[in-house]
Scaffold this motif. Sequence first.
Motif, mmCIF file in Angstrom:
data_model
loop_
_atom_site.group_PDB
_atom_site.id
_atom_site.type_symbol
_atom_site.label_atom_id
_atom_site.label_comp_id
_atom_site.label_asym_id
_atom_site.label_seq_id
_atom_site.Cartn_x
_atom_site.Cartn_y
_atom_site.Cartn_z
ATOM 1 N N ILE A 156 0.705 -1.341 -0.178
ATOM 2 C CA ILE A 156 0.007 0.056 -0.022
ATOM 3 C C ILE A 156 0.981 1.229 0.125
ATOM 4 N N PHE A 157 1.905 1.317 0.712
ATOM 5 C CA PHE A 157 2.845 2.384 0.918
ATOM 6 C C PHE A 157 3.381 2.742 -0.411
ATOM 7 N N ILE A 158 4.166 1.668 -0.994
ATOM 8 C CA ILE A 158 4.726 2.095 -2.160
ATOM 9 C C ILE A 158 3.773 2.355 -3.439
ATOM 10 N N MET A 159 2.640 1.994 -3.405
ATOM 11 C CA MET A 159 1.548 2.462 -4.313
ATOM 12 C C MET A 159 1.182 3.803 -4.029
ATOM 13 N N SER A 160 0.995 4.184 -2.892
ATOM 14 C CA SER A 160 0.597 5.438 -2.460
ATOM 15 C C SER A 160 1.647 6.538 -2.968
ATOM 16 N N ALA A 161 2.772 6.173 -2.586
ATOM 17 C CA ALA A 161 3.976 7.023 -2.946
ATOM 18 C C ALA A 161 3.862 7.261 -4.589
ATOM 19 N N LEU A 162 3.756 6.136 -5.135
ATOM 20 C CA LEU A 162 4.077 6.445 -6.485
ATOM 21 C C LEU A 162 2.560 7.192 -7.339
ATOM 22 N N LEU A 163 1.560 6.942 -6.792
ATOM 23 C CA LEU A 163 0.216 7.630 -7.239
ATOM 24 C C LEU A 163 0.132 8.926 -6.704
ATOM 25 N N VAL A 164 0.410 9.124 -5.267
ATOM 26 C CA VAL A 164 -0.047 10.463 -4.660
ATOM 27 C C VAL A 164 1.268 11.388 -4.543
ATOM 28 N N HIS A 165 2.042 10.866 -4.040
ATOM 29 C CA HIS A 165 3.287 11.823 -3.473
ATOM 30 C C HIS A 165 4.113 12.140 -4.618
ATOM 31 N N ILE A 166 4.232 11.300 -5.588
ATOM 32 C CA ILE A 166 5.066 11.396 -6.762
ATOM 33 C C ILE A 166 4.219 11.872 -8.084
ATOM 34 N N GLY A 167 3.163 10.891 -8.328
ATOM 35 C CA GLY A 167 2.455 11.281 -9.508
ATOM 36 C C GLY A 167 1.801 12.699 -9.811
ATOM 37 N N ILE A 168 0.826 12.761 -8.920
ATOM 38 C CA ILE A 168 0.024 13.979 -8.722
ATOM 39 C C ILE A 168 0.794 15.158 -8.701
ATOM 40 N N SER A 169 1.867 15.004 -7.889
ATOM 41 C CA SER A 169 2.756 16.326 -7.760
ATOM 42 C C SER A 169 3.552 16.618 -8.798
ATOM 43 N N LEU A 170 4.104 15.629 -9.617
ATOM 44 C CA LEU A 170 4.790 15.926 -10.884
ATOM 45 C C LEU A 170 3.902 16.549 -11.930
ATOM 46 N N TYR A 171 2.599 16.132 -11.864
ATOM 47 C CA TYR A 171 1.541 16.888 -12.904
ATOM 48 C C TYR A 171 1.297 18.282 -12.303
ATOM 49 N N ALA A 172 1.190 18.427 -11.248
ATOM 50 C CA ALA A 172 0.771 19.945 -10.692
ATOM 51 C C ALA A 172 2.096 20.834 -10.899
ATOM 52 N N GLY A 173 3.252 20.262 -10.687
ATOM 53 C CA GLY A 173 4.390 21.098 -10.692
ATOM 54 C C GLY A 173 4.653 21.487 -12.100
ATOM 55 N N ALA A 174 4.463 20.439 -13.057
ATOM 56 C CA ALA A 174 4.615 20.509 -14.565
ATOM 57 C C ALA A 174 3.551 21.531 -15.217
ATOM 58 N N LYS A 175 2.536 21.622 -14.743
ATOM 59 C CA LYS A 175 1.526 22.655 -15.264
ATOM 60 C C LYS A 175 2.025 24.119 -14.937
ATOM 61 N N VAL A 176 2.549 24.142 -13.631
ATOM 62 C CA VAL A 176 3.163 25.647 -13.460
ATOM 63 C C VAL A 176 4.139 26.100 -14.005
ATOM 64 N N LEU A 177 4.936 25.175 -14.556
ATOM 65 C CA LEU A 177 6.149 25.361 -15.330
ATOM 66 C C LEU A 177 5.617 25.804 -16.890
ATOM 67 N N GLU A 178 4.632 25.036 -17.100
ATOM 68 C CA GLU A 178 3.864 25.089 -18.471
ATOM 69 C C GLU A 178 3.422 26.822 -18.601
ATOM 70 N N ALA A 179 2.854 27.122 -17.422
ATOM 71 C CA ALA A 179 1.981 28.535 -17.301
ATOM 72 C C ALA A 179 3.282 29.536 -17.403
ATOM 73 N N PHE A 180 4.386 29.195 -16.754
ATOM 74 C CA PHE A 180 5.432 30.299 -16.725
ATOM 75 C C PHE A 180 6.228 30.451 -17.869
ATOM 76 N N PHE A 181 6.832 29.196 -18.498
ATOM 77 C CA PHE A 181 7.692 29.029 -19.568
ATOM 78 C C PHE A 181 7.014 28.831 -20.783
ATOM 79 N N GLY A 182 5.782 28.114 -20.847
ATOM 80 C CA GLY A 182 5.279 27.426 -22.109
ATOM 81 C C GLY A 182 6.091 26.487 -22.410
ATOM 82 N N ILE A 183 6.504 25.700 -21.695
ATOM 83 C CA ILE A 183 7.181 24.397 -21.758
ATOM 84 C C ILE A 183 6.016 23.343 -21.688
#
Length: 549
Positions: A129-156
């Motif tokens: 459970i812990f490995i799956m929650s780290a993959l899905l929540v801690h890393i996966g969703i955080s990556l998406y949110a951070g990438a959208k922020v960079l897209e808004a700033f730099f257009g990347i």
Amino acid sequence: MPGEAGITLIDTIIIIAYLVGIVAVGIFAGYKKDTSSEDFFLGGRSLKWPIIGTGLFCANISTIHLVGLASSGYQHGLVVGNFEWMAAFCLILLGMVFAPFYFRSKISTLPEYVEKRYGSGARSFLAGIFIMSALLVHIGISLYAGAKVLEAFFGINYIVSIIGISVITAIYTILGGLKAVMITDAIQAVLLLGGAALLTWFGIQALPEAGIDSWAAFKAACKPDQLSMIQPIIAEGAPGKFSLNEFSWYSILFGYPVLGIWYWCTDQTIVQKILSAKTEKDGRDGAIFAGYLKILPVFLMVLPGAVGYVLFKDKIGDDPDSTLMVMMTNLLPVGIRGLMAAGLLAALMSTIEAALNSTATMAAEDILKRIRPNTPDRQLVTIGRITAGVVVVLAMLWSTQGGKFGSIFEAINKIPMAFAPGITAIFLWGIFWKRGNNQGALAAMIFNVVVGLIYLAIDIPLIGEKQLIAKELGIPFMQVGWYLFILSSIVYFVVSLCTPAPAPEKVEGLCWTRPLDALRGKMEGTLTDPRVMAGILFAIMVVLYIILH
């Protein structure tokens, strides 16, 4: 106010310099050619409480928080800050109730503690459970949110951003281990809080230009109850229409601790910082110090959302997720804007690095070491590094699906409903009730996963569909956690009582004989005595709630 320009060349240089610098510091601080598993996974159990406290704080605050809390402050007001302030009480529980047993047991992972307390079956289930929650929540969703922020700033393109962020963070985490994570966290905490404080300051300084020159005028310009931390149970709506308030005091008081105890007191990504403490006192003080830091986001991350409503509601309109971007663009001068963007990256990287290190630890200690007990120490480190690399690749693939969720902030709180209430039940009752056994723990977790997955399948709007439970049945998602906790607890007690009790020697030293034992013991007579720090923090929280009720 500064102009409307986005990120300038100077800002870009600052961000690149930060990225290069943080990678260099992480590798220099943690990398050893022949590092031991204890050094790599637990920083050699040598860390002091200030580093532990900032590490706990940084592992929690991600880009989702910076963007999401500003958005929620604009949309709902300070009431969303309860997710931050209630964490302070959970961190008191971590320091006073849970940390002593974790530290004294000399464990490397939380599933290892569960095996000592219950049995091997519960350990294996929990590690998965812990490995799956780290993959899905801690890393996966955080990556998406951070990438959208960079897209808004730099257009990347956000796919390119996801790959770039993942690679940079993985390099120093895989090479440097937990010590690299903790040292870089201390630096990133300063940058993160400093950037948020500057944005808040510039926002407050801009209020007089909008005709706001007092707290009363500011409150009048906000929505009703936007500056209140405590909301009624029944939401205001059309006459004769009954609906429960999503963030009512009832939902927060009973619903948050279910998620909070799982996250702050039992999740490997967070608690691994406590296991790295030099002494038991450092571990306990570090947890409580993190509780003090959790006071700040309400003022530095949620309040700016309310300021953004007063200053820029015409620009933000019906897109609350753009609140932080609009404020940074319109309030921060060149250079400071770059530092704030670096702070956003710091928040993202600190969350990802913590989750990567915890999954590496569990793969080596909870899986490989149990299958092959005689595995050489050096090979454990190698397997841990390979696991971190695999997990980050899988998380990158999963993160591309982030746009299918209706609300990222709700998603990161809803996904844990599939397992958090059951985990909270087995840890909370297990540390106070000696009669709880392996069968009860497994039954409670399996029950929660089955019911929780059914709940997620019909309620999370993966393709923008209507949320059945929240919309049709009128049950706020925070209350769902409370009800699942009650049901999981019933399963735990009933199954434990219907099956053989664990041997007394098996639970010796793994749970409190009496609840008040957590407060007993010789006082040190200093401000850093865990009970003194916890008492002062508790009093501060009560006063703050009275002021902002």
